[in-house]
Design a protein around this motif. Structure first.
Motif, PDB file in Angstrom:
ATOM      1  N   ARG A  24       0.816  -1.223   0.000  1.00  0.00           N
ATOM      2  CA  ARG A  24       0.000   0.000   0.000  1.00  0.00           C
ATOM      3  C   ARG A  24       0.840   1.259   0.000  1.00  0.00           C
ATOM      4  O   ARG A  24       0.497   2.267  -0.624  1.00  0.00           O
ATOM      5  N   ARG A  25       1.968   1.200   0.718  1.00  0.00           N
ATOM      6  CA  ARG A  25       2.830   2.379   0.844  1.00  0.00           C
ATOM      7  C   ARG A  25       3.373   2.864  -0.507  1.00  0.00           C
ATOM      8  O   ARG A  25       3.801   3.997  -0.640  1.00  0.00           O
ATOM      9  N   ARG A  26       3.345   1.963  -1.506  1.00  0.00           N
ATOM     10  CA  ARG A  26       3.974   2.296  -2.788  1.00  0.00           C
ATOM     11  C   ARG A  26       2.990   2.816  -3.835  1.00  0.00           C
ATOM     12  O   ARG A  26       3.396   3.180  -4.932  1.00  0.00           O
ATOM     13  N   ASP A  27       1.703   2.776  -3.557  1.00  0.00           N
ATOM     14  CA  ASP A  27       0.763   3.259  -4.585  1.00  0.00           C
ATOM     15  C   ASP A  27      -0.427   3.970  -3.935  1.00  0.00           C
ATOM     16  O   ASP A  27      -0.537   4.017  -2.716  1.00  0.00           O
ATOM     17  N   PHE A  28      -1.288   4.517  -4.784  1.00  0.00           N
ATOM     18  CA  PHE A  28      -2.461   5.262  -4.305  1.00  0.00           C
ATOM     19  C   PHE A  28      -3.753   4.490  -4.563  1.00  0.00           C
ATOM     20  O   PHE A  28      -4.841   5.076  -4.562  1.00  0.00           O
ATOM     21  N   ARG A 305      -1.110   9.757   5.395  1.00  0.00           N
ATOM     22  CA  ARG A 305      -1.057   8.562   4.532  1.00  0.00           C
ATOM     23  C   ARG A 305      -0.636   8.910   3.104  1.00  0.00           C
ATOM     24  O   ARG A 305      -0.025   8.107   2.411  1.00  0.00           O
ATOM     25  N   THR A 306      -0.927  10.145   2.684  1.00  0.00           N
ATOM     26  CA  THR A 306      -0.445  10.602   1.372  1.00  0.00           C
ATOM     27  C   THR A 306       1.071  10.778   1.428  1.00  0.00           C
ATOM     28  O   THR A 306       1.803  10.377   0.506  1.00  0.00           O
ATOM     29  N   ARG A 309       2.953   7.627   1.038  1.00  0.00           N
ATOM     30  CA  ARG A 309       2.950   7.143  -0.351  1.00  0.00           C
ATOM     31  C   ARG A 309       3.845   7.978  -1.255  1.00  0.00           C
ATOM     32  O   ARG A 309       4.305   7.498  -2.287  1.00  0.00           O
ATOM     33  N   GLU A 339       0.888   1.605   8.078  1.00  0.00           N
ATOM     34  CA  GLU A 339       1.681   2.116   6.944  1.00  0.00           C
ATOM     35  C   GLU A 339       2.934   2.857   7.402  1.00  0.00           C
ATOM     36  O   GLU A 339       3.694   3.365   6.589  1.00  0.00           O
TER      37      GLU A 339
END
Ligand code: FAD
Length: 480
Positions: A24-28, A305-306, A309, A339
């Protein structure tokens, strides 16, 4: 069919699968997978069909949740969709972003000994299925009316009202100062909570239903409210609240300190394929930075969270109360922690340090004192408890106030409350100006999407009553 239900005793709660935090950390992309039909039916069958459905009572739209859960458990998805969309214009959006832990699911009776029914995920499943199977169709009113309603604001309140008015056959024109439709659904809430295609397919549905949009059109600047009143039988103001709250602390004007919504809008625009100079220049980009977000609501959660990412070096959320007393959803805090976000509870900013650019946030520890008139414990600073936290991007997520609408819209007679929200008569939803109604955050103050939808629907009903009354009066005069 009752034997299909009440399965909460033997069937544990199961949310749809959540993607691993490292991925999840690598995409939106959204973080939950979808239910398969069998899983949705199984989870829906956990509903106890209790006599007094607190889930429904605590839903601002009073969605008929027990009935559509039962229909889902029985595999009657088309009927489940019909029922859920009868009270909600955007069930797939609410299924994704409502704080269910505070509304329907938080009030589910089985929550007393078991974990609640996963109402939001089933709601999302029903409506996503309806879209996939082509059950969601443009509106074709039984009868077209000549009267036209002007709506200012293409957020959830304006869009819900537009849909309801089209269903009654009114012509509807929506004006928005943004270049895209959706309000905070498109530029505030990040893609990992609500993928933008979900909002855009709703826009297309409304266009196909013959709602017209005037984008890049700011009422007050590009067109006057008075012109809209002359052009339309009724006008609905659904402009949301956009004035970011600030704090008066030394160093608050340093470079590297930005309002949360500017940051989220830049990220959403970039995700939508726009060229965003402030993102390209690094001003509103967290990549490689120590990020500190100040605030404890939904906006703060979306910022942290943004930032993860975007590849921030570290992300901390500073909140002056504790976890139990934060306004944001507990579910969101859990996602953020998974995250890699660090929460610094009971801490408040005192000053922003740095020469030309922020380098540290000076914080002070907080003790929660006696409850104030609102019932919330008052934050009190603990003397000599300062800690400096490293930061090269600080995001202020301290909430929003309404803009000065009477001035902005050149309408000094537009009545406002002491909070600068628009004053309405709650029975008619009309403002102090005849034929001008208001709905959503601009009336309630910063709130939730589900309340905006509720207000939009109510306003459409009141506008219909108003216009029908006017038409009747005109007929009477003509007959005399
Ligand atoms: P908005 O969505 O703000 O739409 C108002 C529209 O009016 C905008 O498109 C704006 O451009 C337009 N406008 C303003 N002034 C003018 C003018 N003068 N002329 C023309 N157009 C104008 N709620 C939830 O339920 N769940 C969440 O997870 C959640 N997350 C959030 C995250 C963030 C970052 C923020 C800021 C809010 C969040 N909310 C969430 C709250 C929710 O988004 C709002 O309550 C909701 O969008 C309000 O709807 P609205 O239609 O009243 O206003």
């Amino acid at each position: 069919m009752a034997e299909r239900m009440l399965k909460f005793v033997g069937t544990p709660q199961a949310m749809p699968d959540k993607r691993p935090a490292a991925e999840r950390r690598r995409d939106f992309d959204e973080i939950y997978q979808s239910y398969a039909q069998q899983k949705a039916a199984e989870q829906a069958s956990r509903c106890s069909q209790c006599g007094v459905p607190f889930c429904q009572i605590h839903c601002p739209l009073h969605n008929n949740i027990p009935d559509w859960l039962k229909l889902t458990a029985e595999g009657r998805l088309d009927e489940a969709y019909e029922l859920s969309s009868a009270t909600n214009n955007f069930p797939e959006i609410c299924g994704r972003i409502c704080p269910q832990d505070r509304l329907c699911e938080g009030n589910c009776v089985i929550e007393k000994g078991f974990e609640s029914v996963t109402i939001g995920s089933v709601e999302k499943y029903i409506t996503d299925t309806a879209w996939q199977r082509g059950w969601v169709k443009p509106i074709q009113p039984r009868r077209e009316r000549t009267e036209c309603v002007g709506i200012v604001g293409a957020g959830p309140a304006g869009l819900a009202a537009a849909e309801q008015l089209r269903r009654k056959g009114y012509q509807v024109a929506i004006y928005d100062r943004y270049d895209r439709v959706g309000g905070l659904l498109i530029y505030g809430i990040p893609n990992f909570k609500l993928e933008k295609e979900i909002v855009q397919r709703r826009e297309k549905l409304l266009r196909d239903s013959k709602v017209t949009f005037h984008l890049n059109c700011e009422v007050g600047r590009d067109v006057k409210l008075e012109e809209l009143r002359a052009r339309h039988g009724a006008v609905l103001i659904a402009t949301g609240v956009y004035k970011a709250r600030d704090i008066a602390a030394p160093g608050v004007g340093l470079a590297g300190i930005a309002p949360a919504l500017d940051y989220l809008t830049a990220s959403n625009r970039q995700g939508l394929g726009d060229t965003v100079p402030d993102f390209e220049s690094g001003l509103l980009n967290a990549a490689g930075k120590d990020v500190v977000v100040i605030g404890g609501g939904d906006t703060a959660m979306d910022c942290v969270r943004t930032a993860v990412r975007q590849g921030a070096k570290s992300v901390k959320c500073l909140y002056r109360r504790d976890r139990a007393n934060m306004p944001g959803s507990q579910r969101e805090v859990k996602h953020a922690e998974e995250e890699g976000v660090e929460f610094v509870w009971l801490a408040a900013p005192q000053a922003f340090l740095g020469k030309d650019k922020v380098s540290h946030v000076r914080t002070v520890r907080i003790h929660l004192g006696m409850p104030d008139a609102s019932g919330r414990q008052t934050p009190q600073e603990i003397p000599n408890s300062h800690v400096n936290i490293e930061a090269d991007l600080v995001l202020m997520a301290l909430g929003f106030d309404p803009e000065d609408l009477p001035a902005a819209m050149g309408a000094p007679d537009l009545g406002v409350t002491g909070w600068n929200t628009l004053k309405i008569d709650w029975k008619s939803m009309m403002t102090s100006l005849d034929g001008v109604f208001a709905a959503g955050d601009i009336v309630r103050g910063a709130s939730l999407v589900v309340w905006a939808v509720r207000d939009g629907r109510d306003a459409a009903e009141r506008i219909h009553t108003y216009l029908a009354g006017k038409a009747l009066a005109a007929q009477r005069i003509a007959a005399e």
